[in-house]
Design an enzyme around this catalytic site. Sequence first.
Site, PDB file in Angstrom:
ATOM      1  N   LYS A   1       0.856  -1.204   0.000  1.00 20.19           N
ATOM      2  CA  LYS A   1       0.000   0.000   0.000  1.00 20.19           C
ATOM      3  C   LYS A   1       0.887   1.248   0.000  1.00 20.19           C
ATOM      4  O   LYS A   1       2.103   1.141   0.218  1.00 20.19           O
ATOM      5  CB  LYS A   1      -0.934  -0.025   1.214  1.00 20.19           C
ATOM      6  CG  LYS A   1      -0.203   0.006   2.540  1.00 20.19           C
ATOM      7  CD  LYS A   1      -1.151  -0.252   3.705  1.00 20.19           C
ATOM      8  CE  LYS A   1      -0.393  -0.251   5.012  1.00 20.19           C
ATOM      9  NZ  LYS A   1      -1.228  -0.670   6.141  1.00 20.19           N
TER      10      LYS A   1
ATOM     11  N   ARG B   1     -11.285   0.830  14.072  1.00 20.92           N
ATOM     12  CA  ARG B   1     -11.295   1.529  12.775  1.00 20.92           C
ATOM     13  C   ARG B   1     -12.276   0.759  11.891  1.00 20.92           C
ATOM     14  O   ARG B   1     -13.393   1.174  11.697  1.00 20.92           O
ATOM     15  CB  ARG B   1      -9.903   1.538  12.131  1.00 20.92           C
ATOM     16  CG  ARG B   1      -8.890   2.412  12.838  1.00 20.92           C
ATOM     17  CD  ARG B   1      -7.613   2.560  12.022  1.00 20.92           C
ATOM     18  NE  ARG B   1      -7.174   1.306  11.408  1.00 20.92           N
ATOM     19  CZ  ARG B   1      -5.977   1.111  10.890  1.00 20.92           C
ATOM     20  NH1 ARG B   1      -5.075   2.078  10.890  1.00 20.92           N
ATOM     21  NH2 ARG B   1      -5.650  -0.053  10.351  1.00 20.92           N
TER      22      ARG B   1
ATOM     23  N   TYR C   1      17.135  29.560   8.851  1.00 19.26           N
ATOM     24  CA  TYR C   1      15.948  30.338   9.214  1.00 19.26           C
ATOM     25  C   TYR C   1      15.826  30.455  10.729  1.00 19.26           C
ATOM     26  O   TYR C   1      16.128  29.505  11.457  1.00 19.26           O
ATOM     27  CB  TYR C   1      14.689  29.655   8.675  1.00 19.26           C
ATOM     28  CG  TYR C   1      14.508  29.861   7.189  1.00 19.26           C
ATOM     29  CD1 TYR C   1      14.235  31.133   6.673  1.00 19.26           C
ATOM     30  CD2 TYR C   1      14.595  28.790   6.311  1.00 19.26           C
ATOM     31  CE1 TYR C   1      14.066  31.319   5.303  1.00 19.26           C
ATOM     32  CE2 TYR C   1      14.424  28.970   4.953  1.00 19.26           C
ATOM     33  CZ  TYR C   1      14.163  30.231   4.454  1.00 19.26           C
ATOM     34  OH  TYR C   1      13.995  30.418   3.116  1.00 19.26           O
TER      35      TYR C   1
ATOM     36  N   MET D   1      13.281  24.334   2.972  1.00 21.95           N
ATOM     37  CA  MET D   1      12.517  23.626   1.943  1.00 21.95           C
ATOM     38  C   MET D   1      13.443  22.790   1.057  1.00 21.95           C
ATOM     39  O   MET D   1      13.140  21.645   0.726  1.00 21.95           O
ATOM     40  CB  MET D   1      11.732  24.622   1.086  1.00 21.95           C
ATOM     41  CG  MET D   1      10.851  23.964   0.056  1.00 21.95           C
ATOM     42  SD  MET D   1      10.047  25.154  -1.011  1.00 21.95           S
ATOM     43  CE  MET D   1       8.719  25.718   0.016  1.00 21.95           C
TER      44      MET D   1
HETATM   45  C1  LIG Z   1      -0.453  -1.782   6.671  1.00 19.51           C
HETATM   46  C2  LIG Z   1      -1.068  -3.064   7.037  1.00 19.51           C
HETATM   47  C3  LIG Z   1      -0.268  -4.196   7.268  1.00 19.51           C
HETATM   48  C4  LIG Z   1       1.240  -4.138   7.272  1.00 19.51           C
HETATM   49  O1  LIG Z   1       1.697  -3.434   8.402  1.00 19.51           O
HETATM   50  P1  LIG Z   1       3.271  -3.318   8.736  1.00 19.51           P
HETATM   51  O2  LIG Z   1       3.319  -2.754  10.095  1.00 19.51           O
HETATM   52  O3  LIG Z   1       3.843  -2.388   7.711  1.00 19.51           O
HETATM   53  O4  LIG Z   1       3.823  -4.679   8.618  1.00 19.51           O
HETATM   54  C5  LIG Z   1      -0.916  -5.386   7.541  1.00 19.51           C
HETATM   55  N1  LIG Z   1      -2.270  -5.460   7.594  1.00 19.51           N
HETATM   56  C6  LIG Z   1      -3.062  -4.391   7.389  1.00 19.51           C
HETATM   57  C7  LIG Z   1      -4.528  -4.529   7.474  1.00 19.51           C
HETATM   58  C8  LIG Z   1      -2.480  -3.157   7.112  1.00 19.51           C
HETATM   59  O5  LIG Z   1      -3.276  -2.103   6.915  1.00 19.51           O
END
Ligand SMILES: *Cc1c(COP(=O)(O)O)cnc(C)c1O
Length: 356
Positions: free
Chosen positions: A35, A130, A253, A301
């Site tokens: 992801k 969630r 800065y 930046m």
């Molecule tokens: C992001 C995610 C993972 C992987 O998590 P890591 O901590 O990067 O290993 C696994 N399962 C779900 C549902 C996730 O959203």
Amino acid sequence: MSRPIMAIINQTALQKNLSIVRNIASRSRLWAVIKANAYGHGIERVWKSLSYADGFALLNIHEALLLREKGFQKPILLLEGFFHPNDLTILHRYHLTTIVHSQWQIEALKKAHLSSPLDVYLKINCGMNRLGFQTKDVRAVWHQLQKSKNVGMVTLMAHFSKAESVQDVTESMTKLAQASKGLNCNISLANSAATLWHPRTHFQWVRPGIILYGVSPGGCLKNISSSGFLPVMTLSSKIIAIQRLVAGSQVGYSHNYRANRTQKIGIIACGYADGYPHHAPTGTPVMVAGSMTHTIGAISMDMMAVDLTTCPQARIGSLVELWGNNVRINDVASMSGTIGYELMCALSSRVPVTIE
Ligand SMILES: *Cc1c(COP(=O)(O)O)cnc(C)c1O
């Protein structure tokens, strides 16, 4: 010559990390989590090196379709499920496995006209609050899914909110065991932390993400370096100017650094618009020309300053590692009040990426 900043993606490290995780969870199948554009590394750049996994887990349908277009035929799991009932036709056409986390998705599945069933992951809320069904509802939801002709294999899944804590994992596992008692199905629970540190969470499918990129989920690389994991991403740049300060000179800065002696400093072509954290305080580690040193003053930046006292060999054009094999991304992150995950994902699109 172009601006000297660059991110380097090490494919050998990706393959090595994957094989280490495979050995750790040798009896489970493995979703490689890609992801957020493979945690900032770029799905197109990494997918081949990770294609020895049993499947890819991601969020966006268009990313899943990209993998199908490239010829990836193994399972693909949508970690937030589908977003609209119309998506189901596409899921079906491209053989995508979906998470089901809400009742509206079950209704959509029941109503859909599909010529063959879809495999689903039934998401259980075991404390994160969630996504997912309450543990008390799992059995009823399970039976609803089993009855639908559009549903194929159902796998139970949950996600730990504190996978580094034995107590939290134990509590979640007890809840899950009660909720799923007697249901004969595959189970998937483990993210990177659980895969590494809680073997009893492995079950049939593990879902490691960050560890594939060679970064510790706990924020502490010493937990993983002994296992042979290698950072996949190096962020590098060069020294583009050198300043000699006299005592009392100020840097950057808001003048938030003041030299108390004569001091040689280097200016690096890297700033927060490249993805380096603006919050990094004076003292954040950097490697210059092979020697460790640290930032001084505010990150701008496009530039930052480093102390060259420990790097007398440094010249204009000297190579700088902002994070990678020598400077741990987790150290830069924790000094800046964030996590390695965020820094990787926030690599800016203006940074050219090379693969080696
Ligand atoms: C992001 C995610 C993972 C992987 O998590 P890591 O901590 O990067 O290993 C696994 N399962 C779900 C549902 C996730 O959203």
